[in-house]
Design a protein around this motif. Structure first.
Motif, PDB file in Angstrom:
ATOM      1  N   LEU A 196      55.372  31.548  -4.494  1.00 36.47           N
ATOM      2  CA  LEU A 196      55.129  32.639  -3.542  1.00 36.47           C
ATOM      3  C   LEU A 196      53.667  33.043  -3.735  1.00 36.47           C
ATOM      4  CD1 LEU A 196      58.346  34.831  -3.902  1.00 36.47           C
ATOM      5  CD2 LEU A 196      57.777  33.250  -2.060  1.00 36.47           C
ATOM      6  N   TYR A 198      50.215  34.550  -4.064  1.00 35.55           N
ATOM      7  CA  TYR A 198      49.619  35.868  -3.856  1.00 35.55           C
ATOM      8  C   TYR A 198      48.255  35.663  -3.218  1.00 35.55           C
ATOM      9  CZ  TYR A 198      47.100  40.158  -4.944  1.00 35.55           C
ATOM     10  OH  TYR A 198      46.336  41.292  -4.840  1.00 35.55           O
ATOM     11  N   THR A 199      48.034  36.260  -2.061  1.00 33.24           N
ATOM     12  CA  THR A 199      46.751  36.088  -1.365  1.00 33.24           C
ATOM     13  C   THR A 199      46.144  37.441  -1.001  1.00 33.24           C
ATOM     14  OG1 THR A 199      47.921  35.780   0.750  1.00 33.24           O
ATOM     15  CG2 THR A 199      47.326  33.806  -0.469  1.00 33.24           C
ATOM     16  N   THR A 276      48.495  33.820   3.473  1.00 36.58           N
ATOM     17  CA  THR A 276      49.894  33.621   3.847  1.00 36.58           C
ATOM     18  C   THR A 276      50.193  34.220   5.214  1.00 36.58           C
ATOM     19  OG1 THR A 276      50.396  35.555   2.470  1.00 36.58           O
ATOM     20  CG2 THR A 276      50.824  33.388   1.520  1.00 36.58           C
ATOM     21  N   ALA A 280      51.163  31.886   8.674  1.00 34.19           N
ATOM     22  CA  ALA A 280      52.417  32.098   9.394  1.00 34.19           C
ATOM     23  C   ALA A 280      52.239  31.955  10.903  1.00 34.19           C
ATOM     24  CB  ALA A 280      52.987  33.477   9.061  1.00 34.19           C
ATOM     25  N   THR A 293      45.539  27.689  -2.274  1.00 38.58           N
ATOM     26  CA  THR A 293      45.450  27.409  -0.842  1.00 38.58           C
ATOM     27  C   THR A 293      46.454  26.335  -0.448  1.00 38.58           C
ATOM     28  OG1 THR A 293      43.098  27.984  -0.803  1.00 38.58           O
ATOM     29  CG2 THR A 293      43.907  26.583   0.981  1.00 38.58           C
ATOM     30  N   ALA A 296      50.111  27.534  -0.641  1.00 34.81           N
ATOM     31  CA  ALA A 296      50.404  28.421   0.492  1.00 34.81           C
ATOM     32  C   ALA A 296      50.647  27.606   1.752  1.00 34.81           C
ATOM     33  CB  ALA A 296      49.249  29.399   0.700  1.00 34.81           C
ATOM     34  N   ALA A 300      54.116  27.126   4.056  1.00 34.09           N
ATOM     35  CA  ALA A 300      54.101  27.507   5.469  1.00 34.09           C
ATOM     36  C   ALA A 300      54.490  26.353   6.386  1.00 34.09           C
ATOM     37  CB  ALA A 300      52.709  28.012   5.852  1.00 34.09           C
ATOM     38  N   ARG A 356      58.154  22.239   3.334  1.00 32.56           N
ATOM     39  CA  ARG A 356      58.410  23.679   3.507  1.00 32.56           C
ATOM     40  C   ARG A 356      59.860  24.009   3.169  1.00 32.56           C
ATOM     41  NH1 ARG A 356      58.702  24.648   9.388  1.00 32.56           N
ATOM     42  NH2 ARG A 356      60.751  23.732   8.943  1.00 32.56           N
TER      43      ARG A 356
END
Length: 377
Positions: A196, A198-199, A276, A280, A293, A296, A300, A356
């Motif tokens: 998950l 963190y951005t 993130t 999306a 990167t 993430a 996605a 994904r």
């Protein structure tokens, strides 16, 4: 339970364990990060507690100085060669050594029940061994760095002896492995956990909350590469984007777009954006192959165009291309046809969707907390 988290400097090392740290906090546990220098700010912005693990030395300066002494520059420092792996072991062992004294001092007073450390941080296992508590490794990439960390011994031998350890600390009691299974090229024997990424947090601009009228492509070089060489290498990408029926969003961080010249009407230059949230809304992404990167983007389910530039970027690019989720190019070779291929290749899309879905099926950070509780006793 008290959990001490030790990381190397830089967002790429600090960000990966933040999701698990939040899960631990939500379960009622205390979490403290040991992070070098200015990287403490990353932890603080995530709403977590940190202390400077290297107040007497600048680990970024150590890293840069050792590179310069070896006649090496970042763009030539590729960890897919045996020589670079040896150099990387020296670099990260040396920066880890600079964090040992303060981390031991604080840990001895704070008394953690468990030490969680990121792959290239050599102080974590040492501290855990001194205190007699479990050490848990946390991966930070879609590949692994064990070929580097397993070579820390010669450079950390003196500090092991200083603290009464006869040789390197034992292997971790567990490894938390955030790599999607079909991406992993080496079995770490770890506990699978969903990445998950963190951005950072932000107030999202209105356009990011609306469905784009045409395909959207995220473009980023991460946090480090723009600092070292700017974003001028994206000029060819930007020019090619102007001929493609899609929207391109340049996530440039602190780097301004001036080096890119006039931007086509379908190219939007932004500063810091939570990656993130941007992904999306995207069909594809163009990036350097950085660890956070990449994870993430895999989560996605977007297509990837990787423009590797140094360090382990080339390994990431190779793995993503082999899995079928990415094309690989140099920035100057990007043209409109390549970008159209990126947006229309069904095989890339299908492979990205598979990764994904397998990522989403992995245990969440919250599901890992009971395992850590049991390990800590």
């Amino acid at each position: 339970m008290r959990v001490l988290v030790t990381t190397s400097h830089g967002a790429g090392h600090v960000f990966p364990p933040i999701a698990l740290a939040h899960a631990l906090r939500a379960a009622g546990h205390d979490v403290l990060f040991a992070v070098p220098g200015a990287s403490c700010a990353h932890v603080a912005r995530a709403g977590l507690h940190a202390f400077d693990s290297s107040p007497a030395a600048d680990t970024e300066e150590i890293f840069g100085r050792l590179l310069a002494e070896r006649g090496m520059t970042f763009d030539r420092f590729r960890t897919d060669s045996p020589e670079a792996v040896t150099l990387a072991a020296e670099l990260f062992a040396s920066t880890s050594e600079a964090t040992v004294e303060r981390t031991v001092e604080v840990a001895t007073a704070w008394r953690p029940d468990l030490v969680l450390y990121t792959e290239l941080q050599g102080a974590g296992p040492l501290v855990a061994a001194l205190l007699g508590v479990p050490a848990v490794e946390h991966t930070i990439s879609c590949h692994h760095f064990r070929q580097i960390s397993s070579r820390f011994g010669p450079w950390l031998a003196a500090v092991y002896r200083q603290y009464g350890l006869d040789g390197p600390p034992p292997p971790p009691a567990a490894t938390i492995d955030t790599r999607p299974p079909s991406i992993a090229t080496f079995d770490l024997g770890g506990w699978p956990m969903r990445a998950l990424p963190y951005t950072t947090g932000a107030m999202l601009p209105p356009w990011l909350l609306e469905r784009p009228a045409r395909p959207r492509v995220a473009v980023t070089l991460g946090t480090l590469r723009p600092q070292l060489s700017g974003v001028g290498e994206l000029r060819t990408v930007v020019r090619a984007a102007g001929a493609v029926d899609a929207e391109f969003v340049l996530a440039l961080g602190d780097a301004g777009p001036a080096a890119l010249g006039p931007l086509p009407a379908n190219v939007r230059a932004e500063g810091w954006l939570p990656l993130t949230a941007l992904l999306a809304t995207c069909t594809a992404m163009i990036h350097h192959g950085g660890n956070g990167t990449t994870l993430a983007g895999l989560g996605a389910g977007v297509r990837h165009l990787v423009l590797p530039g140094g360090a382990d970027d080339y390994e990431v690019a190779r793995i993503l291309r082999a899995r079928g989720v990415a094309m690989v190019s140099s920035p100057e070779a990007v043209d409109a046809d390549l970008l159209r291929h990126l947006l229309t290749d069904d095989a890339l899309l299908a492979a990205a969707a598979e990764v994904r879905d397998e990522t989403a099926a992995l245990p969440s950070p919250a599901a890992i907390v009971p395992r850590l509780e049991k390990l800590a006793g």
